[in-house]
Structure formats: structure tokens, C-alpha cells
Design an enzyme around this catalytic site. Structure first.
Site, PDB file in Angstrom:
ATOM      1  N   ARG A 151     -49.288  55.342  61.036  1.00 33.44           N
ATOM      2  CA  ARG A 151     -49.159  53.917  61.328  1.00 33.44           C
ATOM      3  C   ARG A 151     -47.696  53.516  61.468  1.00 33.44           C
ATOM      4  O   ARG A 151     -47.348  52.683  62.315  1.00 33.44           O
ATOM      5  CB  ARG A 151     -49.845  53.093  60.235  1.00 33.44           C
ATOM      6  CG  ARG A 151     -49.938  51.611  60.561  1.00 33.44           C
ATOM      7  CD  ARG A 151     -50.855  50.874  59.600  1.00 33.44           C
ATOM      8  NE  ARG A 151     -50.324  50.858  58.236  1.00 33.44           N
ATOM      9  CZ  ARG A 151     -50.942  50.266  57.222  1.00 33.44           C
ATOM     10  NH1 ARG A 151     -52.108  49.668  57.405  1.00 33.44           N
ATOM     11  NH2 ARG A 151     -50.400  50.282  56.012  1.00 33.44           N
ATOM     12  N   LYS A 253     -47.031  46.968  61.215  1.00 33.56           N
ATOM     13  CA  LYS A 253     -46.600  46.455  59.913  1.00 33.56           C
ATOM     14  C   LYS A 253     -45.103  46.130  59.936  1.00 33.56           C
ATOM     15  O   LYS A 253     -44.305  46.661  59.164  1.00 33.56           O
ATOM     16  CB  LYS A 253     -46.934  47.473  58.821  1.00 33.56           C
ATOM     17  CG  LYS A 253     -47.139  46.852  57.448  1.00 33.56           C
ATOM     18  CD  LYS A 253     -47.737  47.866  56.485  1.00 33.56           C
ATOM     19  CE  LYS A 253     -47.867  47.306  55.079  1.00 33.56           C
ATOM     20  NZ  LYS A 253     -48.889  46.232  55.000  1.00 33.56           N
ATOM     21  N   GLU A 289     -57.277  37.891  59.548  1.00 34.17           N
ATOM     22  CA  GLU A 289     -57.094  38.525  58.245  1.00 34.17           C
ATOM     23  C   GLU A 289     -56.447  37.545  57.274  1.00 34.17           C
ATOM     24  O   GLU A 289     -55.993  36.469  57.658  1.00 34.17           O
ATOM     25  CB  GLU A 289     -56.269  39.804  58.357  1.00 34.17           C
ATOM     26  CG  GLU A 289     -54.867  39.643  58.908  1.00 34.17           C
ATOM     27  CD  GLU A 289     -54.129  40.983  58.958  1.00 34.17           C
ATOM     28  OE1 GLU A 289     -53.507  41.343  57.945  1.00 34.17           O
ATOM     29  OE2 GLU A 289     -54.168  41.654  60.014  1.00 34.17           O
TER      30      GLU A 289
END
Length: 470
Positions: A151, A253, A289
Site C-alpha cells: 500500500r 494513505k 468511511e
């Protein structure tokens, strides 16, 4: 990756057993087999020799490292989710257009950075989060660390940054965990939170990628993220502000994603809510989210969660819960989930590295409050939480191959008791945590270093899907 652990100028290392311990001056080629990969052995010798140059699959350990005490003065029963200053962090640098090649463990502390660094001026930065758990037998477990590495690589590509390889990421994480082993809470008392950072540390004035990048890993022992623990949390649906937009960076992220939620989160907490649930920015009716975790909606035997379309972070705990739920017989759908489905649900819960699984007790939307499960923990939330945490702590069979056995720290090893070179340090408890400096030798080199009864640092693990420390 083959890197060199270079020992400075014919250094002399004094051992704690049988007087002084010295090794011959040698220069070794890279190892040509894996027989002793991830394993280093030393034994005390009566002869006096010195050594200098060793090529090994290793990391470089920084100089002037102090020897920490064996125990930590913490109340393990009252750990919150806050920073605790530990002993060491890992750092590695590279220039734009090049690859990361060498990292080092250094004492945990402040870092020096130019005011015009890319991360400070243009937000060119990413971070990851994962945890290490201590088992009853002393082993340390990591949960799906390769997923974090992948990721970070995907996020780095989006943010025009070089990234450590998967192997480099894993090596850095495991080395940092081992160096801070004494800070890992006892079984069932919490975990060691691991925070890898990737940032544009080079100075740049005009809008452009930074010329230099720093990869850094630090750790902190933690307890529950929400003060409620496994007790239900209360969320409010945000209808005006948005966490991400299509085509943006919501799916990676990056650090800016989290600064963007602080205002709405602060307002929600001031009103007594635990956190904020965000909607899509286009239709304002589909769930995205929570500030730092993914959302799941339960109806009967069906579990639904918003699908990944670039605005939602592909959570690793999210992915794991989907696997666990399907293994337990639930139907799981990744699809657009509306506010109406949320309000009509039997149960709602959040997932994330920090929160693990957090049941939702109530949702407030446009002033209307809907409660779930009579304020108790829902059966599905409890079932999935138990299933996942048993995997993370090594208490259940790992059918997914997701748990990584970091190492057993309870094995005897020979300790370099006096720091003479700039690359070796030890625990006073005689659990050497820098045995990654030399890790993979050919048989001939191995025989040079050991006598008839070597003691082992580290161990070989033959099971599939299991990673050793070094």
C-alpha cells in the site's frame, strides 16, 4: 537485496564470557546460499583476532547506541492510544530517481529537516500503521505487513515519491520491533503500534517533487484507540464537509487526508460523538468511511461495506475482516452503501489497524439518532473481533497465511557486551537485538565464526507464510 554491514577499522569487541572475544580481519563476498539466511551464530573463543569488512544481507546499525534496561515502567493495564517514547527508530534515505539502499537504527528522537522540505511545504508524505503482538511463548507476531508495504508503494507512486521495496519495508519494520522489544505489552495487554513514514525531506521552493526522501519507522505501545474500547461508539454523519473527492488522493494513505478531517472531527467530539462518518462528495448519500477507519453494515447474514473506488482507503483490517467474515459463513458485499441502508441495519461496526473492530452504538443523521443492539456489543461485531484478534495474536490457525512470526526472543545468544565498533549494540538482558547485522553466510564463512557448540541468535522457520525477523 544484498547490502553491506561494514565494520570500522579492525575493531576489537570484548565478550562477556571467557575473557576477550576477537575475530579475524576478513573481507567476505556476498553469500551464495540460504542455509544460514536469517541466522547468525557466535561463540566465545579464547584466541585473540580482529575483524573489519563483512558483506552480508543486513542493515547498518547506528553508532553511540545506549544499552536499555530490560524492563519498562508502564502500567500495562491502562494503556491508551498515545505516543510513548521508545528506544530506537529506523531511518533510510534516497534521492529522487534513485532507490533506497541503506538504512540504520538510531535512538528515537527529533529529526532535523529543512524548512523548505517537500513534506512541510507541499504535503508530500505518506504513512502506514500496523501492530506487533506478543504471544504467551514470547514470540512476536506481525499481521499482514506485506500489505502495508504494498500500500505504501502504491501511495508513493500516486505522490511521485520513491518507495522502499517490500523486502526493505519488512526488514525495517522487523528490525525496529526487535530493537524495541521491551516495549511490547504482555499478551492481552495491548500491542506495539508501528508507524512507517515516507516523506519528501529534501528542500524545494517551487512546486515540484522533493529531491530527497526519508523513510522512517518508529513504534509505541498502545491500548484501545477509542476510550470506549470494545464498547459501542457513537457516530455522526457529516453532510457538508468531505474527506475525499473523485480523482483525488482519498485512496492512498497520504498525510493530507487526515488533516482534512480534523475540523469536522473536532466539532463532533465537542458535541459528545466519538467520530464522524463521511459521505461521497458527488451524491451525498453513499457511505465512504469514518475519519480513520472503514465502515461495515450488517443486515441478517449479509455484511456490506463501501467498495474501493479511489476515494476510500483500502484498509488492511477491512480486507482481513472480509476474509474472516466469509470464512465464518457471512455473505459479504463490497458495493455502494446508502445512508438508508445504514439506518436500517441490524448492526454497524468500524475496522482499522488502530481500532481493530469497533462496534457502533448509534448513528446521528440530520438530527435523527438511530441506535443498534440496545447499546451492547453486537453479536456479529463480537464474533468477527474475536476471530480477527485470535489470528493476530497467534491463538487460531492461520488459514489465510496472514500472520508473520517475527521471532522468538527467548533464545540464548552470545552478546557483544562492549560497544567498540559503530555497528553493534546489545540488551543488558543478553537478548541481542542487532543480530541482523550479519545474516546469511556460506558454509565456509559460517565455520570461521563458530566452534563446536555455537549458540543461536534467531531461528529458522520452515512453515509457509511465516516471516523471520531478519
Amino acid at each position: 537485496m544484498e547490502t553491506a554491514a561494514v565494520f570500522s577499522t579492525a575493531a576489537t569487541v570484548a565478550g562477556r564470557a571467557n575473557g576477550g572475544l576477537r575475530y579475524p580481519l576478513l573481507s567476505f563476498p556476498p553469500p551464495n546460499n540460504n542455509k544460514f539466511r536469517n541466522q547468525l551464530r557466535f561463540t566465545s573463543l579464547n584466541s585473540s583476532t580482529t575483524y573489519a569488512n563483512v558483506n552480508a544481507r543486513a542493515i547498518e546499525v547506528a553508532s553511540s547506541l545506549s544499552v536499555p534496561s530490560e524492563t519498562v515502567d508502564l502500567n500495562w493495564d491502562n494503556l491508551g492510544f498515545g505516543l510513548v517514547h521508545t528506544d530506537y527508530m529506523y531511518t533510510m534515505k534516497c534521492s529522487l530517481g534513485e532507490s533506497f539502499t541503506k538504512g540504520e537504527l538510531v535512538p528515537f528522537g527529533n529529526i532535523e529537516i529543512n524548512p523548505s522540505a517537500g513534506v512541510l511545504n507541499y504535503g508530500q508524505g505518506l504513512f502506514e500503521g500496523l501492530k506487533a503482538y506478543r504471544k504467551e511463548d514470547g514470540n512476536i507476531l506481525l499481521f499482514r505487513p506485506e500489505e502495508n508495504a504494498k500500500r505504501m508503494m502504491a501511495g508513493a507512486e500516486r505522490m511521485c515519491m520513491p518507495s522502499p521495496s517490500v523486502d526493505q519495508f519488512l526488514q525495517a519494520v522487523k528490525a525496529t520491533v526487535l530493537a524495541n522489544e521491551r516495549w511490547i505489552p504482555p499478551p492481552g495487554k495491548g500491542s506495539l503500534y508501528i508507524r512507517p513514514l515516507l516523506m519528501g525531506s529534501g528542500s524545494v521552493l517551487g512546486l515540484a517533487p522533493a529531491p530527497e526522501y526519508t523513510f522512517l519507522v518508529y513504534v509505541s505501545p498502545v491500548g484501545n484507540y477509542f476510550k470506549e474500547g470494545l464498547s459501542p461508539i457513537n457516530l455522526v454523519v457529516e453532510t457538508e464537509m468531505h474527506r475525499a473527492t473523485p480523482g483525488g488522493t482519498g485512496g492512498v494513505k497520504t498525510i493530507g487526508n487526515y488533516a482534512a478531517v480534523l475540523k469536522a472531527q473536532g466539532a463532533a467530539k465537542a458535541k459528545g460523538y466519538s467520530d464522524v462518518l463521511y459521505l461521497d462528495s458527488t451524491h451525498k448519500k453513499y457511505l465512504e468511511e469514518v475519519s480513520s477507519c472503514n465502515i461495515f453494515v450488517v443486515k441478517g447474514n449479509t455484511i456490506s461495506t463501501p467498495d474501493i473506488k479511489g476515494t476510500i482507503l483500502p484498509g488492511i483490517t477491512r480486507k482481513s475482516i472480509i476474509d474472516v467474515a466469509r470464512d465464518q459463513g457471512f455473505e459479504v458485499f463490497e458495493k455502494p452503501v446508502t445512508v438508508d441502508e445504514l439506518l436500517d441495519a441490524d448492526e454497524v461496526f468500524c475496522t482499522g489497524t488502530a481500532v481493530v473492530v469497533s462496534p457502533v452504538g448509534s448513528i446521528t443523521y440530520l438530527g435523527k439518532r438511530v441506535t443498534y443492539g440496545n447499546t451492547g456489543v453486537g453479536l456479529v461485531s463480537q464474533q468477527l473481533y474475536s476471530g480477527l484478534t485470535r489470528l493476530q495474536m497467534g491463538l487460531a490457525d492461520d488459514k489465510m497465511g496472514s500472520v508473520n512470526d517475527c521471532l522468538s526472543l527467548k533464545q540464548d545468544c552470545f552478546i557483544f557486551h562492549e560497544l567498540v565498533t559503530s555497528y553493534v549494540c546489545c540488551y543488558s538482558s543478553y537478548n541481542c537485538f542487532f543480530h541482523q547485522i550479519c545474516t546469511s553466510y556460506s558454509d565456509s564463512i559460517y565455520q570461521t565464526f563458530v566452534s563446536k557448540r555455537p549458540t543461536t541468535i534467531g531461528r529458522s522457520v520452515d512453515e509457509p507464510n511465516v516471516h523471520e525477523l531478519v
